[in-house]
Design an enzyme around this catalytic site. Structure first.
Site, short mmCIF file in Angstrom:
data_model
loop_
_atom_site.label_atom_id
_atom_site.label_comp_id
_atom_site.label_asym_id
_atom_site.label_seq_id
_atom_site.Cartn_x
_atom_site.Cartn_y
_atom_site.Cartn_z
N SER A 114 66.42 11.64 21.53
CA SER A 114 66.65 10.44 22.33
C SER A 114 67.35 9.37 21.53
O SER A 114 67.12 9.24 20.31
CB SER A 114 65.32 9.88 22.85
OG SER A 114 65.50 8.63 23.47
N TYR A 141 57.29 6.27 21.96
CA TYR A 141 58.14 7.36 22.47
C TYR A 141 59.28 7.64 21.49
O TYR A 141 59.50 8.79 21.09
CB TYR A 141 58.69 7.00 23.85
CG TYR A 141 59.85 7.87 24.26
CD1 TYR A 141 59.66 9.21 24.56
CD2 TYR A 141 61.15 7.36 24.33
CE1 TYR A 141 60.72 10.03 24.92
CE2 TYR A 141 62.22 8.16 24.69
CZ TYR A 141 61.99 9.49 24.98
OH TYR A 141 63.06 10.29 25.33
N LYS A 178 60.67 9.49 39.08
CA LYS A 178 60.42 8.88 37.78
C LYS A 178 59.84 7.46 37.84
O LYS A 178 59.47 6.91 36.81
CB LYS A 178 61.70 8.88 36.94
CG LYS A 178 62.08 10.27 36.44
CD LYS A 178 63.39 10.27 35.66
CE LYS A 178 63.29 9.52 34.35
NZ LYS A 178 62.40 10.18 33.36
#
Length: 321
Positions: A114, A141, A178
């Site tokens: 990411s 994250y 989402k």
């Protein structure tokens, strides 16, 4: 067989569709299929087998000789979740098990990293592997993704081909489930559709005007095309950026969404929530020269092209990819 983890999710379900389009129909999909709100993402696709993520490694021990490639896209992606144990379990340790299995059974691997690993971008956005241990992500994250990148680079045992993809701001069909983590384009479409107006976050950085915050937005169709390229390429292992290579403003995104909907622009600004204000990124832009250098030469969708296709061919008719 080709294995796709996180297969009922946004990017992975689009990858399954793209694989089907390329006539790959022996797809094994791995996910937590008890989350029913994602089930429509896989409807109508050609799938050989559904495997629960908790049973995947037992399944792989039995079927590894039939597996040609693994796309490991499953992860907890909530940037507002601060329980590190969840990320250690699902993003770090599960990914280590996938990596080790690919080493043991000599299966090539593409996995999802990411752009959140870059944090505030103080070291830039170059996918130079030497700087990865120095990066400082802004949330658990991003830390979990960077921790795995670091771990992968440290391993002496590696799959014969592997690639980690640092996804930037991906948008496109199949992200309906989402919620707050969906792309700004989906939120913009829903706001305009329901209220005829759109609220963007106000800038709290004097270097950026309201609406001039910038992101590297990349259309999911480009992401899955890169995945297929790497599946066929199978050399030049490493960690790669995957963005469009061009930062665009949220104002541009908003205006393109209004235009694609055929609605006059009506934009105002609200304060960025205090819970994310200190970790808010004002600029991201992928350096894409590394991927280009290994032979990926297909043009990426412009923001104008991607938003128009997404809004008119998927959001308005509420279709899936």
């Amino acid at each position: 067989m080709i294995v796709v983890t996180g297969a009922a999710g946004f990017i992975a379900s689009c990858l399954v569709s793209r694989l089907n389009q390329a006539n790959f129909n022996d797809i094994v999909v791995v996910d937590n299929f008890s989350v029913s709100k994602k089930e429509r993402n896989l409807q109508g696709k050609k799938i050989k087998e559904f495997v629960d993520r908790d049973n995947f490694f037992d399944w792989l021990d039995e079927h590894y000789e039939e597996v040609e490639f693994i796309f490991h896209l499953g992860a907890r992606t909530d940037t507002t979740e601060f329980d590190k144990d969840i990320f250690d379990l699902l993003n770090l340790n599960y990914s280590k098990k996938v990596w080790n299995a690919c080493c043991e059974y000599q299966i090539p691997l593409v996995y999802a990293s990411s752009a959140a690993t870059y944090g505030a971008g103080t070291l830039g956005y170059d996918d130079n592997e030497d700087i990865i241990p120095l990066l400082k992500p802004l949330n658990p994250y991003g830390e979990s993704k960077n921790d795995f990148d670091i771990w992968a680079l440290e391993q002496t045992a590696k799959p014969f081909f592997w690639a980690g993809l640092k996804f930037f701001n991906v948008y496109g069909p199949n992200e309906y489930h989402k919620g707050k983590m969906a792309s700004v384009i989906l939120h913009a479409y829903n706001q305009v559709h329901e209220q005829g107006r759109l609220a963007l976050f106000r800038s709290h950085n004097p270097e950026f005007k309201d609406g001039e915050q910038m992101r590297d937005f990349i259309y999911v169709k480009d992401v899955v095309d890169v995945c297929l390229f790497l599946m066929h390429h199978r050399k030049n292992s490493g960690i790669y950026n995957l963005g469009s290579g061009e930062a665009r403003t949220f104002m541009s995104l908003a205006l393109n969404t209004f235009e694609a909907m055929g609605v006059p622009a009506n934009i105002d600004f609200i304060d960025t929530p205090l819970t994310i204000r200190d970790t808010y990124q004002y600029f991201t832009e992928a350096n894409m020269s590394k991927l280009r250098s290994i032979g990926y030469d297909k043009p990426f969708y412009t923001l104008e092209e991607g938003v128009k296709d997404y809004v008119q061919n998927y959001l308005i008719p509420h279709k899936y990819y």
